[in-house]
Design an enzyme around this catalytic site. Sequence first.
Site, PDB file in Angstrom:
ATOM      1  N   ASP A  64       0.793  -1.225   0.000  1.00 44.28           N
ATOM      2  CA  ASP A  64       0.000   0.000   0.000  1.00 44.28           C
ATOM      3  C   ASP A  64       0.825   1.276   0.000  1.00 44.28           C
ATOM      4  OD1 ASP A  64      -2.453  -1.240  -0.162  1.00 44.28           O
ATOM      5  OD2 ASP A  64      -2.684  -1.442   1.997  1.00 44.28           O
ATOM      6  N   TYR A 104     -10.115  -0.436   2.508  1.00 47.21           N
ATOM      7  CA  TYR A 104      -9.588  -0.559   3.872  1.00 47.21           C
ATOM      8  C   TYR A 104      -9.185   0.792   4.440  1.00 47.21           C
ATOM      9  CZ  TYR A 104      -9.125  -5.095   6.121  1.00 47.21           C
ATOM     10  OH  TYR A 104      -9.371  -6.240   6.835  1.00 47.21           O
TER      11      TYR A 104
END
Length: 735
Positions: free
Chosen positions: A378, A466
């Site tokens: 990420d 998320y």
Amino acid sequence: MESKPFFRFLFFFIAIAFLFLFAWTHLHYAPSPGVTTLLDCASNSPWCTSSKNRFQSKQPTLPKTPRASTSQRRHHESAVPRHPLDPLTIQEFNKVRKILSSHALFKSSNNYALHSVVLEEPNKELVLKWKKGQPLFPRIASVIARANGVSHVLTVNLETDNVTVLNTAPPTGYPTMTIEDMTSATWAPLSNAKFNRTIIERGVNLKDVACLPISLGWFGKKEENRRLIKVQCYSMEDTANFYMRPIEGLTVLLDMDTKEVVEVSDTGRSIPIPKATNTDYRFSEQKLQQDLNSINPISIEQPKGPSFVIEDEHLVKWANWEFHLKPDPRAAVVVSRAKVRDLESGVLRDVMYKGFTSELFVPYMDPTDAWYFKTYMDAGEYGFGLQAMPLDPLNDCPRNAYYMDGVFAAGDGVPYVRSNMVCMFERYTGDIGWRHAESPITGMEIKEVRPKVTLVVRMAASVANYDYIVDWEFQTDGLIRIKVGLSGILMVKGTAYENMNQVEGQENLFGTLLSENVIGVIHDHYITFYLDMDIDGSDNSFVNVNIKRQETSPGESPRKSYLKAVRNVAKTEKDAQIQLKLYDPSEFHVINPTKKTRVGNPVGYKVVPGGTAASLLDHDDPPQKRGAFTNNQIWVTPYNRSEQWAGGLFVYQSHGEDTLDVWSERDRPIENKDIVVWYTLGFHHIPCQEDFPIMPTVSSSFDLKPVNFFESNPILRAPPYFEKDLPVCRPAASA
């Protein structure tokens, strides 16, 4: 062959979808509400200030105080750096853009993008010697760019206008995606007739399609020499929570540079799209709201204002702590020059030169065609800071919070402001700093208790579905707690099953049936932190204090065994590759062997692990090769300014040849050296129904705790609270 009326009808839907998806992706991946873009904000936009104040972002109302910089507006356009580590300013971003636009590398390019523009921090030795009031070092921008299909690392000297091209990309890997990369990838499939036909055949209106850009990792030569991305789509019909309505099995492989659709795969035609019922998580859409109304609102009030001071926008002073704080497009938040004041001597002592989130690794545990590649990095692929969203006052952060904006560069180099990206506040939750009450049997009536108040630095990143909440919490006893919270929405898989009684035997669902036609896929989260510890100076050592069972000799004691501490100083990097073991416990100290306490102990800090998880993937599995920095929970390396990103500088489609694991295998000396500690916080996540349709936050943390750093308890002289010192808040009804 399609009829002309149908083709015109399809073209109409494509046009509508283009507009719809452009708006949606702009809201989700481009500068969005809370982001003041300095390129295209119209003065009549509710997201932007007037053109006169277009570089200013609004702050929430805070208690007025002369001690903290809680001004309601930030004058970003006129900001100037005042510390060697201050991030680039609006003026500096604009100058970088101007200089590069006339450089031969970019003038000759028909298509170029700036993937990262950040401060090239001065050498550590220079920063350590710098004192406030002294001139700043030459300001230099570090730039990662792609021009004519080639990646470049270069620096731009903002004083001399000199551009230095350092090198091209390593053998594999590409830079972090730009916001524009992600945005354009989500609408590019709509130019492909096969994709559009598939969407319609799956029973979804084009106007209801929402797509996500999904990094594809690396799984072989067929994915080399092209910057590729995969796109998967969802139905937004009747819900804001489109993540719960996947068009399962439909995957588009896209060339990110040309926007060409390379392949459309649809392996899920027999799988229905889950219904929208009960998927919406917005408060306004909840039908039963009375269940939790019994909890009265709680707020911490500070009539005298906060106890911390923000000097020159980035230097934080609170209690006995001082540190430099700045937002970052890749790491999200960087804490530098952290020092704690020794109340015995009054001296500010070095603890940590620099700390930040280095990488996140999120592998999903489904090997099927539409899922095997979901192994996200990420920070290195998406930019952890680029995905940081504006914090919500009163809910993300309490009323007494101070907010800090991030200023970043878009792909064309134009700066924009991410407002309220970081918050800072003092926390008091009734915890106890220390206490002791004497038992009545002693005859002494003593009860001494001290409250615990801490300072929290917080950011929250929404990486598509998320949400990550990262806290740096500073305590007056010298402890730093780094906590990660996971929330947001699961990435789910569509299924034909509506009830577990339809599942035969031991069929592997790769997760949990959460609702009708919805499977939450098992996955892991690993967050690796870079911690350049400087305990009373840069030259430190790492000590593994192993706790061993010692057997007593016959007749020595009624005891059969006891525990002893065996100290092992790590000589080289391999000595400090640590896998945590419950039945072979250790403490992990970073000490300064040349500085000792009054009684002769080396001063130090220790890494205190909390609940964590370890990767169980095969080390030869391609995702684990790229995520090899999770092979250990703790690593220690010699300081090297080129080694900051655990997955490598260029992570996207990398093969894993430039990771923390590779660096550490050199087995360099680390005893009494300037060293960096790396700690990985891990989570195994087997989804459950309570995670549907949105997940309650789950958290874990680790501590950096003083160990023989102070001569005694550093908060011994902290005063207790007395009734007269505390504000009395009246209920609203009687106000």
